[in-house]
Design a protein around this motif. Structure first.
Motif, PDB file in Angstrom:
ATOM      1  N   VAL A   1      -6.801   2.184 -12.204  1.00  0.00           N
ATOM      2  CA  VAL A   1      -7.733   2.706 -13.140  1.00  0.00           C
ATOM      3  C   VAL A   1      -8.849   2.747 -12.286  1.00  0.00           C
ATOM      4  O   VAL A   1      -9.410   1.950 -11.608  1.00  0.00           O
TER       5      VAL A   1
ATOM      6  N   ASP B   1      -4.690  -1.648 -23.716  1.00  0.00           N
ATOM      7  CA  ASP B   1      -4.749  -0.273 -23.220  1.00  0.00           C
ATOM      8  C   ASP B   1      -4.334  -0.544 -21.617  1.00  0.00           C
ATOM      9  O   ASP B   1      -3.480   0.156 -21.278  1.00  0.00           O
TER      10      ASP B   1
ATOM     11  N   MET C   1      -0.885   1.200 -19.975  1.00  0.00           N
ATOM     12  CA  MET C   1      -0.898   1.923 -18.803  1.00  0.00           C
ATOM     13  C   MET C   1       0.128   1.188 -17.854  1.00  0.00           C
ATOM     14  O   MET C   1       0.791   1.723 -17.188  1.00  0.00           O
TER      15      MET C   1
ATOM     16  N   ASN D   1       3.686   2.031 -18.392  1.00  0.00           N
ATOM     17  CA  ASN D   1       3.733   3.418 -18.075  1.00  0.00           C
ATOM     18  C   ASN D   1       3.744   3.723 -16.618  1.00  0.00           C
ATOM     19  O   ASN D   1       3.442   4.974 -16.232  1.00  0.00           O
TER      20      ASN D   1
ATOM     21  N   LEU E   1       1.428   3.064 -14.344  1.00  0.00           N
ATOM     22  CA  LEU E   1       0.213   3.288 -13.885  1.00  0.00           C
ATOM     23  C   LEU E   1      -0.131   2.121 -12.869  1.00  0.00           C
ATOM     24  O   LEU E   1       0.033   1.019 -13.334  1.00  0.00           O
TER      25      LEU E   1
END
Length: 137
Positions: free
Chosen positions: A50, A38, A42, A45, A47
């Motif tokens: 978190v 995960d 992220m 992409n 990111l």
């Protein structure tokens, strides 16, 4: 008192299943719900951070209150490891305070009862996370 039809939240899981089964249920959740994959996804992409919600009881993870399951701090440590691996930052959100200010299952309540402002609130001040990973970032 509210009668629930399913167990939601760590408080209800611990008190519904009992300590041994609750530990197994929570371990399975912590080991599979969010993974290294995960964080890789992220990061790939774009990111860069978190947000991770935690309950007040995480500060007592080694010896949790009888209503909560120990082990969540290890899951948080994993998140810090994965975030670091992929160049991400972690925002730790104290999502639930002792006494349940809103009475929802994700807020550490037993049955929807709000205890915010009762005498136990003095114990819910700031806590330091004993996480090795949190200290290093």
């Amino acid at each position: 008192m509210t009668i629930v039809k399913s167990l939601k939240g760590e408080y209800q899981i611990k008190n519904g299943y009992g300590p041994e089964k609750a530990f197994q249920v929570m371990q399975e959740h912590w080991n599979t719900y969010i993974t290294d994959e995960d964080f890789r996804f992220m990061s790939s992409n774009v990111l860069t951070a978190v947000r991770i919600s935690v309950g007040w009881w995480i500060a007592q993870d080694q010896t949790p209150s009888k209503h909560f399951v120990g082990g969540s701090l290890h899951a948080l440590d994993n998140a810090f490891t994965w975030a670091s691996k992929y160049g991400m930052k972690v925002i730790v959100d104290l999502h639930a305070v002792q006494g349940s200010k809103i009475g929802n299952d994700h807020n550490g309540t037993r049955d929807g009862f709000r205890e915010w402002g009762d005498s136990n609130i003095k114990d819910s001040g700031s806590h330091r996370l004993p996480s090795k990973k949190a200290k290093s970032l």
